[in-house]
Design a protein around this motif. Structure first.
Motif, PDB file in Angstrom:
ATOM      1  N   GLY A 236       0.805  -1.207   0.000  1.00 49.00           N
ATOM      2  CA  GLY A 236       0.000   0.000   0.000  1.00 49.00           C
ATOM      3  C   GLY A 236       0.841   1.261   0.000  1.00 49.00           C
ATOM      4  O   GLY A 236       2.010   1.254   0.353  1.00 49.00           O
ATOM      5  N   THR A 237       0.208   2.337  -0.382  1.00 49.75           N
ATOM      6  CA  THR A 237       0.897   3.618  -0.419  1.00 49.75           C
ATOM      7  C   THR A 237       0.260   4.622   0.530  1.00 49.75           C
ATOM      8  O   THR A 237       0.425   5.816   0.381  1.00 49.75           O
ATOM      9  N   SER A 238      -0.471   4.099   1.514  1.00 52.45           N
ATOM     10  CA  SER A 238      -1.120   5.007   2.456  1.00 52.45           C
ATOM     11  C   SER A 238      -0.059   5.629   3.366  1.00 52.45           C
ATOM     12  O   SER A 238       0.919   4.990   3.737  1.00 52.45           O
ATOM     13  N   GLY A 239      -0.289   6.854   3.727  1.00 53.31           N
ATOM     14  CA  GLY A 239       0.661   7.572   4.562  1.00 53.31           C
ATOM     15  C   GLY A 239       0.528   7.204   6.024  1.00 53.31           C
ATOM     16  O   GLY A 239      -0.377   6.471   6.423  1.00 53.31           O
ATOM     17  N   ILE A 240       1.426   7.717   6.809  1.00 57.61           N
ATOM     18  CA  ILE A 240       1.405   7.490   8.249  1.00 57.61           C
ATOM     19  C   ILE A 240       0.686   8.671   8.901  1.00 57.61           C
ATOM     20  O   ILE A 240       0.945   9.823   8.561  1.00 57.61           O
ATOM     21  N   ASP A 241      -0.210   8.371   9.823  1.00 63.90           N
ATOM     22  CA  ASP A 241      -0.910   9.423  10.554  1.00 63.90           C
ATOM     23  C   ASP A 241       0.067  10.058  11.531  1.00 63.90           C
ATOM     24  O   ASP A 241       0.395   9.489  12.579  1.00 63.90           O
TER      25      ASP A 241
END
Length: 73
Positions: free
Chosen positions: A43-48
């Motif tokens: 995945g390419t979701s960012g870090i909160d």
């Protein structure tokens, strides 16, 4: 500027070599897929960043940092 100041670069790959590498990679991937191999796409979701510091991200995550603190007396 004269030719004495210009040094040729021999370490860079030529366009032909890059094209050959692309073709080889494509054929390797096709053989891998034909043999039943599967590629996992991460995945390419960012870090909160509101819940974790930059240091915690670099060191491996929120849980790992908390575990280190709890282990010290």
């Amino acid at each position: 500027m004269t030719s004495i100041h210009v040094k040729p670069v021999f370490s860079g790959a030529t366009d032909r070599e890059k094209d050959q590498a692309r073709q080889k990679l494509a054929s390797d991937m096709a053989r891998f897929a034909a043999a039943g191999g599967k590629v996992q796409i991460l995945g390419t979701s960012g870090i909160d960043k509101s819940t974790i510091s930059r240091r915690q991200v670099v060191e491996g995550g929120h849980g790992r940092r908390a575990a280190k603190k709890g282990a010290q007396p």
